[in-house]
Design a protein around this motif. Sequence first.
Motif, PDB file in Angstrom:
ATOM      1  N   THR A 129       0.823  -1.216   0.000  1.00 39.86           N
ATOM      2  CA  THR A 129       0.000   0.000   0.000  1.00 39.86           C
ATOM      3  C   THR A 129       0.855   1.262   0.000  1.00 39.86           C
ATOM      4  O   THR A 129       0.408   2.311  -0.479  1.00 39.86           O
ATOM      5  CB  THR A 129      -0.923   0.010   1.230  1.00 39.86           C
ATOM      6  N   ASP A 130       2.079   1.166   0.513  1.00 38.75           N
ATOM      7  CA  ASP A 130       2.998   2.308   0.488  1.00 38.75           C
ATOM      8  C   ASP A 130       3.388   2.613  -0.951  1.00 38.75           C
ATOM      9  O   ASP A 130       3.776   1.702  -1.700  1.00 38.75           O
ATOM     10  CB  ASP A 130       4.244   2.011   1.320  1.00 38.75           C
ATOM     11  N   SER A 131       3.305   3.870  -1.371  1.00 37.84           N
ATOM     12  CA  SER A 131       3.513   4.235  -2.775  1.00 37.84           C
ATOM     13  C   SER A 131       4.919   3.917  -3.265  1.00 37.84           C
ATOM     14  O   SER A 131       5.093   3.431  -4.389  1.00 37.84           O
ATOM     15  CB  SER A 131       3.215   5.724  -2.986  1.00 37.84           C
ATOM     16  N   ILE A 132       5.925   4.164  -2.435  1.00 31.86           N
ATOM     17  CA  ILE A 132       7.314   3.894  -2.856  1.00 31.86           C
ATOM     18  C   ILE A 132       7.532   2.387  -3.000  1.00 31.86           C
ATOM     19  O   ILE A 132       8.073   1.915  -4.006  1.00 31.86           O
ATOM     20  CB  ILE A 132       8.314   4.488  -1.837  1.00 31.86           C
ATOM     21  N   GLU A 133       7.099   1.635  -1.992  1.00 28.07           N
ATOM     22  CA  GLU A 133       7.235   0.179  -2.056  1.00 28.07           C
ATOM     23  C   GLU A 133       6.413  -0.393  -3.201  1.00 28.07           C
ATOM     24  O   GLU A 133       6.834  -1.351  -3.861  1.00 28.07           O
ATOM     25  CB  GLU A 133       6.783  -0.448  -0.732  1.00 28.07           C
TER      26      GLU A 133
END
Length: 294
Positions: free
Chosen positions: A157-161
């Motif tokens: 859910t984290d944009s970078i990940e």
Amino acid sequence: MKNKIFKILSIILFLFITSCDLSEKTIDNISSNYITLNDSKVHYKEYGQGEKTLIFIHGWGCDLNTWKYQFDYFKDKYHLVLIDLPGYGQSDKVEQDYTIDLFAESVSAVIRDLEIKKPVLVAHSMGLPIAIEVLKQLNTENSILINIDGVYFDFPTDSIENNQYKEGLTQFANMFNGENYKQNVEQFCSGFITGTTPEYVKNYILSTMIETPQKVGYQSMKSLIDQKYWDKKTLKNQTISIYAKSDELPPDNANVLKTKFPNLTYIEMDSVNHFLMMEKPKKVNEILTEFIEK
């Protein structure tokens, strides 16, 4: 009197021949059927008279022969439907986009054409996301889902990940696009073969998967990694997932799957690889029987 004896003998001979024919049915000698979808033919085989219908969905690079040992085991127990997805097996390989949506539509079309109300979806590898889409299309919680070493992506859910995750998947899919396609498919297939892989399974992998047309193979992979197929919505269908125990399997695999399939039975098998239903068919078939009948 002679005519009467002749008729009796004829009936006995007919019954004998019919009985022999039934006992010798294999996945190879049952008749083929076709349904038309988007002006192309989808090939499938149907056999059996059981109250429950098992719909078999193969994975990337494969065909309905993946399920040879399930057909042999279940042919006298259930109604069986085995499908060649568009672009694979004996289905047409026309110019179209080979996507998870298309594959799911083909399975749903067969189910509707045969008027199957509560299908048991048996999916291997890439067949899992296809089966998920079929359940959405049919809009039913009554169907049973059987997942055999299915591909499953859990997008962060984290944009970078999330971007890093997508980049890694894209690099993988791009292996199936370009001049080195054949070589990369051979390398991909080698990952399913170990020193303990039975020879007949090895032969199937090398004779079938490697022959996947590049357009079909690449587009299938490209669609497979599309995040739109991997939402977090739950499916309440009764589900069993059977995976090959390996170092590559996430240690929290069961918990990850339970977020998608809350009514999940989870099993891991030792000493098998990705084609576990071919490598240890007796064990897999016994597990499936117990789950279907409970």
